[in-house]
Design an enzyme around this catalytic site. Sequence first.
Site, mmCIF file in Angstrom:
data_model
loop_
_atom_site.group_PDB
_atom_site.id
_atom_site.type_symbol
_atom_site.label_atom_id
_atom_site.label_comp_id
_atom_site.label_asym_id
_atom_site.label_seq_id
_atom_site.Cartn_x
_atom_site.Cartn_y
_atom_site.Cartn_z
ATOM 1 C CG MET A 196 -2.005 -1.093 1.102
ATOM 2 S SD MET A 196 -3.554 -0.711 1.951
ATOM 3 C CE MET A 196 -2.999 -0.534 3.643
ATOM 4 C CG HIS A 206 8.808 0.364 5.683
ATOM 5 N ND1 HIS A 206 9.034 -0.987 5.840
ATOM 6 C CD2 HIS A 206 7.485 0.546 5.941
ATOM 7 C CE1 HIS A 206 7.919 -1.600 6.198
ATOM 8 N NE2 HIS A 206 6.955 -0.699 6.249
ATOM 9 N N GLY A 214 11.300 -2.788 5.377
ATOM 10 C CA GLY A 214 10.537 -4.032 5.472
ATOM 11 C C GLY A 214 10.059 -4.490 4.106
ATOM 12 C CG HIS A 215 7.239 -2.218 1.898
ATOM 13 N ND1 HIS A 215 7.154 -1.047 2.619
ATOM 14 C CD2 HIS A 215 6.003 -2.773 1.937
ATOM 15 C CE1 HIS A 215 5.917 -0.899 3.065
ATOM 16 N NE2 HIS A 215 5.199 -1.923 2.673
ATOM 17 C CD GLN A 242 -6.319 -3.430 3.136
ATOM 18 O OE1 GLN A 242 -6.336 -4.013 2.054
ATOM 19 N NE2 GLN A 242 -5.270 -3.514 3.950
ATOM 20 C CB SER A 290 4.494 -0.287 10.627
ATOM 21 O OG SER A 290 3.232 0.172 10.188
ATOM 22 N NE ARG A 325 -1.562 1.011 10.352
ATOM 23 C CZ ARG A 325 -2.848 1.270 10.483
ATOM 24 N NH1 ARG A 325 -3.248 2.073 11.446
ATOM 25 N NH2 ARG A 325 -3.745 0.727 9.690
#
Length: 282
Positions: A30, A34, A36-37, A61, A187, A189
Site C-alpha cells: 500500500m 520502507h 521491510g518492503h 480494508q 511499519s 504507520r
Amino acid sequence: MEIFRDKKTLIDYVERQKEMGKKIGFAPTMGALHEGHLSLYKIAAAENDLVISSIFVNPTQFNNPDDLTKYPRDTERDIALLKNTGIVDALYLPEVADLYPDGLKSKSYDFDGLENEMEGKFRPGHFDGVGTVVEELLRQVKPNNAYFGEKDYQQLAIIEKLVDQLHLPVKIHGAPIYREANGLAMSSRNERLTPVQRDAAKVIHDTLLKVNDWFRVITVPEINKRVKDIFDDQRGMTLEYFEIADEKTLKQTDFFYKDKKYRAFIVVNVGTVRLIDNLHLD
C-alpha cells in the site's frame, strides 16, 4: 523499472514475460515503502527471474475513515526508492476501477473462521476487503510466488487460505518481520509517531520477548495479567488486545498443548497510531 498504471498494460507485460519462461515473484503493497518492503523484494529476487510490486491503498480494508485519510501516500518517493534499489523490475499502480470493475465493494469470503479471530473482532469486513484486492491482483499479475510480511500474520494466513480455496496457481511465502534498531516492527504507520513515542514503543517488542520467556513456564492467564500490567504503566499507550493463539487456527488459547504451535499477538495504540506485532513462541 517498468511502470504500469492500468490493468491492460500490466497484463500484456505479464503475458510477454510468461511466454519467455520467466518466473515471477510478486509483493503487493500500500506504498509508503520502507526497509521491510525492500526485504520482501530481496527475497523475491533471489527466488525468481522477475520481481513485480504494486502500490494501491485499498479503501475497503479500512474500518476507520480517519485512518484511510491519514494513511501516508507519496508515490513519487516510492518510485524513486524502487528505482534506486534496482531490485524491482516492474511496478503496478492500478486505479480503483482496475481492481473493482463493478464498483468499490468487497466480495464476501468464508475463510473457515480465520477472519473472525483477533483483527476480525475489531475490524468487521476488513478481511473481505483484503481478500477482494489480493485475489484480483493475483489474477492479474499471475505470479509464481507472492510474498507477504509476517507482521500481518493473520492476513498472511487468510491469503494462504484464499489461494487454497480458489485453487490459484501461486505459492504464498511469509517473510520475517523487519524491525527497527530498537525492536519496533517496521511499519508505514511508524512515521506518524513522534521521536519520543517511537522510542517508547519498543516496549511492544520487549513485552513479546518476555512472553516468550514466560511461555510454558507460567499459565496463560498469568501471562495475560503481566502484559496488561506492563501497559497499564505506559503513559500515552493503550493495550487494545493481547492474545496467545494457535498458529494454525488463530484461536485464542488458555492452555499450552505440547503438540501445537503458538504465537503471541498484540495491538497497542500509541497516541492515535495503532501498532500491531506478533512473535512465534518457542
